[in-house]
Motif scaffolding. Structure first.
Motif, PDB file in Angstrom:
ATOM      1  N   PRO A 104      21.733   6.944   7.305  1.00 24.71           N
ATOM      2  CA  PRO A 104      21.703   7.187   5.854  1.00 24.71           C
ATOM      3  C   PRO A 104      21.941   5.939   5.010  1.00 24.71           C
ATOM      4  N   ARG A 105      22.866   5.091   5.405  1.00 27.05           N
ATOM      5  CA  ARG A 105      23.158   3.880   4.645  1.00 27.05           C
ATOM      6  C   ARG A 105      23.042   2.668   5.582  1.00 27.05           C
ATOM      7  N   PRO A 106      21.845   2.137   5.737  1.00 28.22           N
ATOM      8  CA  PRO A 106      21.650   1.057   6.716  1.00 28.22           C
ATOM      9  C   PRO A 106      22.265  -0.264   6.269  1.00 28.22           C
ATOM     10  N   PHE A 160      14.583   2.530  -6.864  1.00 27.33           N
ATOM     11  CA  PHE A 160      13.711   3.692  -6.661  1.00 27.33           C
ATOM     12  C   PHE A 160      14.148   4.553  -5.474  1.00 27.33           C
ATOM     13  N   GLY A 161      15.329   4.265  -4.932  1.00 22.06           N
ATOM     14  CA  GLY A 161      15.803   5.026  -3.782  1.00 22.06           C
ATOM     15  C   GLY A 161      15.208   4.564  -2.466  1.00 22.06           C
ATOM     16  N   ILE A 162      14.653   3.367  -2.448  1.00 20.97           N
ATOM     17  CA  ILE A 162      14.016   2.820  -1.249  1.00 20.97           C
ATOM     18  C   ILE A 162      14.911   1.733  -0.670  1.00 20.97           C
ATOM     19  N   ASP A 163      15.140   1.774   0.640  1.00 21.68           N
ATOM     20  CA  ASP A 163      15.988   0.771   1.280  1.00 21.68           C
ATOM     21  C   ASP A 163      15.163  -0.088   2.227  1.00 21.68           C
ATOM     22  N   VAL A 164      15.560  -1.353   2.334  1.00 21.84           N
ATOM     23  CA  VAL A 164      14.877  -2.313   3.192  1.00 21.84           C
ATOM     24  C   VAL A 164      15.901  -2.919   4.141  1.00 21.84           C
ATOM     25  N   THR A 165      15.576  -2.930   5.422  1.00 24.22           N
ATOM     26  CA  THR A 165      16.495  -3.494   6.402  1.00 24.22           C
ATOM     27  C   THR A 165      15.724  -4.307   7.430  1.00 24.22           C
ATOM     28  N   LEU A 166      16.424  -5.240   8.054  1.00 18.95           N
ATOM     29  CA  LEU A 166      15.832  -6.120   9.054  1.00 18.95           C
ATOM     30  C   LEU A 166      16.482  -5.882  10.409  1.00 18.95           C
ATOM     31  N   VAL A 167      15.684  -5.965  11.474  1.00 12.65           N
ATOM     32  CA  VAL A 167      16.202  -5.962  12.832  1.00 12.65           C
ATOM     33  C   VAL A 167      15.881  -7.326  13.434  1.00 12.65           C
ATOM     34  N   GLN A 168      16.907  -7.970  13.997  1.00 14.36           N
ATOM     35  CA  GLN A 168      16.778  -9.346  14.468  1.00 14.36           C
ATOM     36  C   GLN A 168      17.094  -9.439  15.966  1.00 14.36           C
ATOM     37  N   PRO A 169      16.135  -9.170  16.825  1.00 17.74           N
ATOM     38  CA  PRO A 169      16.392  -9.334  18.258  1.00 17.74           C
ATOM     39  C   PRO A 169      16.442 -10.810  18.643  1.00 17.74           C
ATOM     40  N   ALA A 185       0.817  -1.221   0.000  1.00 22.86           N
ATOM     41  CA  ALA A 185       0.000   0.000   0.000  1.00 22.86           C
ATOM     42  C   ALA A 185       0.848   1.267   0.000  1.00 22.86           C
ATOM     43  N   LEU A 186       2.048   1.207   0.589  1.00 21.80           N
ATOM     44  CA  LEU A 186       2.871   2.405   0.731  1.00 21.80           C
ATOM     45  C   LEU A 186       3.938   2.567  -0.354  1.00 21.80           C
ATOM     46  N   LEU A 187       4.272   1.508  -1.047  1.00 24.20           N
ATOM     47  CA  LEU A 187       5.339   1.589  -2.039  1.00 24.20           C
ATOM     48  C   LEU A 187       5.069   2.578  -3.177  1.00 24.20           C
ATOM     49  N   PRO A 188       3.857   2.657  -3.705  1.00 18.10           N
ATOM     50  CA  PRO A 188       3.654   3.631  -4.787  1.00 18.10           C
ATOM     51  C   PRO A 188       4.029   5.055  -4.387  1.00 18.10           C
ATOM     52  N   GLY A 189       3.655   5.461  -3.188  1.00 22.19           N
ATOM     53  CA  GLY A 189       4.015   6.799  -2.730  1.00 22.19           C
ATOM     54  C   GLY A 189       5.507   6.966  -2.548  1.00 22.19           C
ATOM     55  N   MET A 190       6.168   5.931  -2.024  1.00 25.36           N
ATOM     56  CA  MET A 190       7.619   5.996  -1.859  1.00 25.36           C
ATOM     57  C   MET A 190       8.315   6.077  -3.214  1.00 25.36           C
ATOM     58  N   ARG A 191       7.828   5.296  -4.167  1.00 27.74           N
ATOM     59  CA  ARG A 191       8.436   5.339  -5.514  1.00 27.74           C
ATOM     60  C   ARG A 191       8.285   6.712  -6.139  1.00 27.74           C
ATOM     61  N   GLU A 192       7.102   7.279  -5.996  1.00 29.91           N
ATOM     62  CA  GLU A 192       6.864   8.600  -6.570  1.00 29.91           C
ATOM     63  C   GLU A 192       7.754   9.660  -5.910  1.00 29.91           C
ATOM     64  N   ALA A 193       7.970   9.503  -4.604  1.00 33.08           N
ATOM     65  CA  ALA A 193       8.813  10.456  -3.878  1.00 33.08           C
ATOM     66  C   ALA A 193      10.297  10.245  -4.172  1.00 33.08           C
ATOM     67  N   GLY A 194      10.649   9.051  -4.622  1.00 34.89           N
ATOM     68  CA  GLY A 194      12.045   8.750  -4.932  1.00 34.89           C
ATOM     69  C   GLY A 194      12.880   8.396  -3.719  1.00 34.89           C
ATOM     70  N   HIS A 195      12.216   8.059  -2.605  1.00 30.77           N
ATOM     71  CA  HIS A 195      12.952   7.644  -1.411  1.00 30.77           C
ATOM     72  C   HIS A 195      12.001   6.924  -0.470  1.00 30.77           C
ATOM     73  N   GLY A 196      12.580   6.199   0.478  1.00 29.17           N
ATOM     74  CA  GLY A 196      11.779   5.519   1.489  1.00 29.17           C
ATOM     75  C   GLY A 196      12.634   4.527   2.255  1.00 29.17           C
ATOM     76  N   ARG A 197      12.138   4.146   3.406  1.00 30.38           N
ATOM     77  CA  ARG A 197      12.835   3.160   4.247  1.00 30.38           C
ATOM     78  C   ARG A 197      11.799   2.209   4.822  1.00 30.38           C
ATOM     79  N   ILE A 198      12.052   0.916   4.680  1.00 33.35           N
ATOM     80  CA  ILE A 198      11.193  -0.121   5.248  1.00 33.35           C
ATOM     81  C   ILE A 198      12.027  -0.920   6.230  1.00 33.35           C
ATOM     82  N   VAL A 199      11.590  -0.935   7.479  1.00 31.21           N
ATOM     83  CA  VAL A 199      12.278  -1.689   8.528  1.00 31.21           C
ATOM     84  C   VAL A 199      11.348  -2.815   8.966  1.00 31.21           C
ATOM     85  N   LYS A 223      17.739   3.424  14.766  1.00 31.26           N
ATOM     86  CA  LYS A 223      18.977   3.532  13.988  1.00 31.26           C
ATOM     87  C   LYS A 223      18.783   2.957  12.589  1.00 31.26           C
ATOM     88  N   ALA A 224      18.170   1.783  12.491  1.00 33.37           N
ATOM     89  CA  ALA A 224      17.932   1.163  11.187  1.00 33.37           C
ATOM     90  C   ALA A 224      17.028   2.028  10.318  1.00 33.37           C
TER      91      ALA A 224
END
Length: 272
Positions: free
Chosen positions: A233-235, A163-172, A111-125, A228-229
């Motif tokens: 800037p560069r996760p 698209f300038g969108i980064d995806v990162t995982l946090v593993q507790p 649901a959120l990716l189209p807006g992130m793509r249009e904006a040219g940036h985004g972060r998914i944790v 932090k994630a």
């Protein structure tokens, strides 16, 4: 100003991470079924969300985007542990575990990716777990949900980086929240009696031991890592936290499967 949407914001790690994001100057929307608890967190706007409902997911995203426009940061923090033997866990319970821990999280991403793509940036944790790196008895569906979240995050990262969108995982690893109480309730309901009862009793003893309590990360420490994630800037692709977390992953990767199985039985106090 950066806008963040975080799920599981009504308690525990999610609530603390939401508060920390506010302290960092973000506009924060906290999504949960219990919106009253979210409203009690200063500076966080509550959003009603049921991750098992497509309509609820669409409604939550519409509410946030109408109020703030593009969501810059999505943090999928909601989740629970469906514990019990595979033989005894109902398929309805298994589906519920996957809906909350995996499918609902992906629904928000979609649901959120189209807006992130249009904006040219985004972060998914995506908040996963060490349980997404290796599996132990009596937690099969929980492990399956985290394995799936790990795989989907890796695939997604390769798809959206263009698209300038980064995806990162946090593993507790283990965290001092009521997550374990809920997981043990599910374990008792499913396998507290019957052929796996002695194994379930051993797991309850393990999770209730003072030795394990000393190894647990605090919710604050995990929340700080999530922030932090979300904001660095560069996760990294993965952030692990917990006593011995990296060693545990290395052992699961390098040791023969049956050797790791034996170590797992010893760790939890299962009979051979």
């Amino acid at each position: 100003m950066t806008t963040a949407l975080i799920t599981g914001a009504s308690s525990g790690i999610g609530a603390r991470a939401a508060a920390l994001l506010v302290e960092q100057g973000l506009t924060v929307f906290g999504a949960a079924r219990n919106t009253d608890a979210v409203a009690a967190i200063g500076g966080v706007t509550p959003v009603a969300l049921d991750l098992t409902s497509d309509d609820s997911i669409r409604s939550a995203v519409a509410t946030v985007t109408k109020a703030a426009g593009t969501v810059d940061v999505l943090i999928n923090c909601a989740g629970y542990g469906e514990f019990g033997s595979l033989e005894e866990t109902s398929l309805d319970a298994a589906r519920q575990q996957l809906e909350v821990n995996v499918v609902g999280a992906v629904g928000l991403v979609q649901a959120l990716l189209p807006g992130m793509r249009e904006a040219g940036h985004g972060r998914i944790v995506n908040v996963s777990s060490l349980a997404g790196e290796f599996a132990a008895p009596l937690g099969g569906w929980y492990h399956a949900s985290k394995f799936a979240l790990e795989a989907l995050s890796d695939s997604l990262r390769g798809e959206v980086s263009q698209f300038g969108i980064d995806v990162t995982l946090v593993q507790p690893s283990y965290v001092a929240t009521d997550w374990h109480d809920t997981a043990m309730e599910h374990l008792d309901q499913t396998s507290g009696r019957g052929p796996y009862a002695s194994m379930a009793a051993a797991m309850r003893r393990y999770f209730g031991s003072p030795a394990l309590a000393k190894q647990m990360s605090t919710p604050d420490a995990v929340a700080e890592l999530i922030v932090k994630a979300a904001l660095t800037p560069r996760p990294r692709t993965r952030y692990r936290i917990g006593a011995g977390a990296n060693v545990a992953v290395a052992m699961a990767t390098l040791l023969p499967d049956r050797t790791f199985d034996a170590l797992t039985r010893k760790q939890f106090g299962y009979a051979a």
